[in-house]
Design a protein around this motif. Sequence first.
Motif, mmCIF file in Angstrom:
data_model
loop_
_atom_site.group_PDB
_atom_site.id
_atom_site.type_symbol
_atom_site.label_atom_id
_atom_site.label_comp_id
_atom_site.label_asym_id
_atom_site.label_seq_id
_atom_site.Cartn_x
_atom_site.Cartn_y
_atom_site.Cartn_z
ATOM 1 N N TRP A 73 0.854 -1.200 -0.029
ATOM 2 C CA TRP A 73 -0.239 0.177 -0.203
ATOM 3 C C TRP A 73 0.635 1.202 -0.007
ATOM 4 C CZ3 TRP A 73 -0.054 3.560 3.663
ATOM 5 C CH2 TRP A 73 0.568 3.278 5.108
ATOM 6 N N VAL A 74 1.986 1.225 0.652
ATOM 7 C CA VAL A 74 2.848 2.428 0.724
ATOM 8 C C VAL A 74 3.183 2.844 -0.817
ATOM 9 C CG1 VAL A 74 4.857 3.553 1.452
ATOM 10 C CG2 VAL A 74 3.754 1.945 2.811
ATOM 11 N N GLY A 75 3.749 2.103 -1.469
ATOM 12 C CA GLY A 75 4.052 2.326 -2.982
ATOM 13 C C GLY A 75 2.806 2.409 -3.784
ATOM 14 N N ALA A 76 1.844 1.762 -3.510
ATOM 15 C CA ALA A 76 0.542 1.888 -4.232
ATOM 16 C C ALA A 76 -0.038 3.238 -4.160
ATOM 17 C CB ALA A 76 -0.321 0.987 -3.929
ATOM 18 N N SER A 77 0.069 3.786 -2.902
ATOM 19 C CA SER A 77 -0.245 4.999 -2.615
ATOM 20 C C SER A 77 0.367 6.194 -3.412
ATOM 21 C CB SER A 77 -0.286 5.178 -1.090
ATOM 22 O OG SER A 77 -1.361 4.272 -0.428
ATOM 23 N N ILE A 78 1.565 5.988 -3.441
ATOM 24 C CA ILE A 78 2.202 7.035 -3.973
ATOM 25 C C ILE A 78 2.026 7.019 -5.635
ATOM 26 C CG2 ILE A 78 4.780 7.558 -4.831
ATOM 27 C CD1 ILE A 78 5.636 6.411 -1.875
ATOM 28 N N ALA A 79 1.786 5.599 -6.021
ATOM 29 C CA ALA A 79 1.601 5.478 -7.621
ATOM 30 C C ALA A 79 0.106 6.223 -7.967
ATOM 31 C CB ALA A 79 1.533 4.211 -7.906
ATOM 32 N N LYS A 80 -0.936 5.944 -6.720
ATOM 33 C CA LYS A 80 -2.393 6.474 -6.733
ATOM 34 C C LYS A 80 -2.179 7.903 -7.294
ATOM 35 C CE LYS A 80 -5.357 4.903 -3.921
ATOM 36 N NZ LYS A 80 -6.514 4.586 -4.674
ATOM 37 N N VAL A 81 -1.402 8.672 -6.290
ATOM 38 C CA VAL A 81 -1.385 10.157 -6.505
ATOM 39 C C VAL A 81 -0.556 10.500 -7.657
ATOM 40 C CG1 VAL A 81 -0.380 12.135 -5.205
ATOM 41 C CG2 VAL A 81 -1.573 10.453 -3.924
ATOM 42 N N GLN A 82 0.545 9.880 -7.619
ATOM 43 C CA GLN A 82 1.452 10.435 -9.030
ATOM 44 C C GLN A 82 0.865 10.188 -10.189
ATOM 45 O OE1 GLN A 82 5.254 8.559 -8.992
ATOM 46 N NE2 GLN A 82 5.844 9.643 -10.931
ATOM 47 N N PHE A 83 -0.127 9.010 -10.492
ATOM 48 C CA PHE A 83 -0.637 8.856 -11.964
ATOM 49 C C PHE A 83 -2.050 8.870 -11.824
ATOM 50 C CE2 PHE A 83 2.939 5.925 -11.201
ATOM 51 C CZ PHE A 83 3.889 6.551 -12.007
ATOM 52 N N HIS A 84 -2.548 9.544 -10.672
ATOM 53 C CA HIS A 84 -4.080 9.787 -10.668
ATOM 54 C C HIS A 84 -4.917 8.426 -11.013
ATOM 55 C CE1 HIS A 84 -3.338 13.959 -10.136
ATOM 56 N NE2 HIS A 84 -2.391 13.933 -11.046
ATOM 57 N N HIS A 85 -4.460 7.532 -10.488
ATOM 58 C CA HIS A 85 -5.057 6.213 -10.610
ATOM 59 C C HIS A 85 -6.013 5.512 -9.252
ATOM 60 C CE1 HIS A 85 -5.669 2.326 -12.642
ATOM 61 N NE2 HIS A 85 -4.973 1.900 -12.165
ATOM 62 N N LYS A 86 -7.323 5.271 -9.771
ATOM 63 C CA LYS A 86 -8.002 4.441 -8.791
ATOM 64 C C LYS A 86 -8.187 5.542 -7.626
ATOM 65 C CE LYS A 86 -8.267 0.260 -10.068
ATOM 66 N NZ LYS A 86 -9.650 -0.125 -10.637
ATOM 67 N N THR A 87 -8.410 6.766 -7.822
ATOM 68 C CA THR A 87 -8.733 7.775 -6.888
ATOM 69 C C THR A 87 -10.107 8.258 -6.691
ATOM 70 O OG1 THR A 87 -8.112 9.516 -8.413
ATOM 71 C CG2 THR A 87 -6.256 8.637 -6.896
ATOM 72 N N ALA A 88 -10.895 7.910 -7.852
ATOM 73 C CA ALA A 88 -12.525 8.505 -7.966
ATOM 74 C C ALA A 88 -13.226 7.462 -7.765
ATOM 75 C CB ALA A 88 -12.499 9.185 -9.172
ATOM 76 N N LYS A 89 -13.071 6.274 -7.802
ATOM 77 C CA LYS A 89 -14.025 5.090 -7.620
ATOM 78 C C LYS A 89 -14.196 4.747 -5.911
ATOM 79 C CE LYS A 89 -15.248 0.558 -9.374
ATOM 80 N NZ LYS A 89 -14.590 -0.610 -10.260
ATOM 81 N N TRP A 90 -15.273 5.248 -5.351
ATOM 82 C CA TRP A 90 -15.308 5.033 -3.789
ATOM 83 C C TRP A 90 -15.435 3.575 -3.376
ATOM 84 C CZ3 TRP A 90 -13.786 6.798 0.265
ATOM 85 C CH2 TRP A 90 -14.644 6.467 1.266
ATOM 86 N N SER A 91 -16.099 2.830 -4.438
ATOM 87 C CA SER A 91 -16.093 1.343 -3.967
ATOM 88 C C SER A 91 -14.858 0.526 -3.780
ATOM 89 C CB SER A 91 -17.218 0.678 -5.120
ATOM 90 O OG SER A 91 -16.641 0.564 -6.197
ATOM 91 N N PHE A 92 -14.022 1.219 -4.564
ATOM 92 C CA PHE A 92 -12.326 0.796 -4.704
ATOM 93 C C PHE A 92 -11.834 1.324 -3.345
ATOM 94 C CE2 PHE A 92 -7.903 1.007 -5.214
ATOM 95 C CZ PHE A 92 -7.660 -0.371 -5.481
ATOM 96 N N GLN A 93 -12.031 2.791 -2.963
ATOM 97 C CA GLN A 93 -11.443 3.226 -2.127
ATOM 98 C C GLN A 93 -11.487 2.828 -0.483
ATOM 99 O OE1 GLN A 93 -9.108 5.042 -2.834
ATOM 100 N NE2 GLN A 93 -9.488 6.708 -4.096
ATOM 101 N N TRP A 94 -12.799 2.728 -0.516
ATOM 102 C CA TRP A 94 -13.030 2.271 0.949
ATOM 103 C C TRP A 94 -12.289 0.954 1.311
ATOM 104 C CZ3 TRP A 94 -15.534 -2.076 2.764
ATOM 105 C CH2 TRP A 94 -16.462 -2.721 2.001
ATOM 106 N N ARG A 95 -12.401 -0.084 0.120
ATOM 107 C CA ARG A 95 -11.801 -1.218 0.442
ATOM 108 C C ARG A 95 -10.351 -1.396 0.332
ATOM 109 N NH1 ARG A 95 -13.945 -4.879 -4.196
ATOM 110 N NH2 ARG A 95 -13.759 -2.773 -5.099
ATOM 111 N N TYR A 96 -9.674 -0.122 -0.166
ATOM 112 C CA TYR A 96 -8.311 0.007 -0.290
ATOM 113 C C TYR A 96 -7.783 0.563 1.187
ATOM 114 C CZ TYR A 96 -3.727 2.248 -1.509
ATOM 115 O OH TYR A 96 -2.437 2.230 -1.456
ATOM 116 N N TYR A 97 -8.580 1.574 1.660
ATOM 117 C CA TYR A 97 -8.243 2.145 3.098
ATOM 118 C C TYR A 97 -8.173 0.871 4.169
ATOM 119 C CZ TYR A 97 -8.259 6.586 1.111
ATOM 120 O OH TYR A 97 -7.902 7.739 0.046
ATOM 121 N N LEU A 98 -9.251 -0.101 3.826
ATOM 122 C CA LEU A 98 -9.533 -1.112 4.791
ATOM 123 C C LEU A 98 -8.296 -2.012 4.603
ATOM 124 C CD1 LEU A 98 -11.420 -2.434 6.970
ATOM 125 C CD2 LEU A 98 -12.450 -3.795 5.065
#
Length: 114
Positions: A73-98
């Motif tokens: 998740w640490v590297g994925a979080s950096i990639a999510k922000v850098q590439f604006h990837h998987k940042t808008a879909k709430w059904s994915f987001q809450w599972r990612y934070y979990l």
Amino acid sequence: MKRWFLLVLSAAFIGVVLAAHLIELISPMIIAYILVMGLIGYVVYYLDKRFAVNGGERIPESFLLLLAAAGGWVGASIAKVQFHHKTAKWSFQWRYYLAMAFNIALIYFVVWLF
């Protein structure tokens, strides 16, 4: 949740892990695991973003979430922000934070139980 929060949380997590290592609470093996999984998480999210942009076959969300829960998740979080990837879909987001919370709790219990 703001994207910058992911960067702050990632940096704080790495800071806490390194501080715990300095006072010998975390072994070098755990540090290496976190770093390797972070790198893998970054690369996988980068590839999925490239596949999305180029119309290629996507990496399943279940794999992305499993990777986050396993420590990527640490590297994925950096990639999510850098590439604006998987940042808008709430059904994915809450599972990612979990998955992030699960991994943080897992590392906490590994450190304190062993």
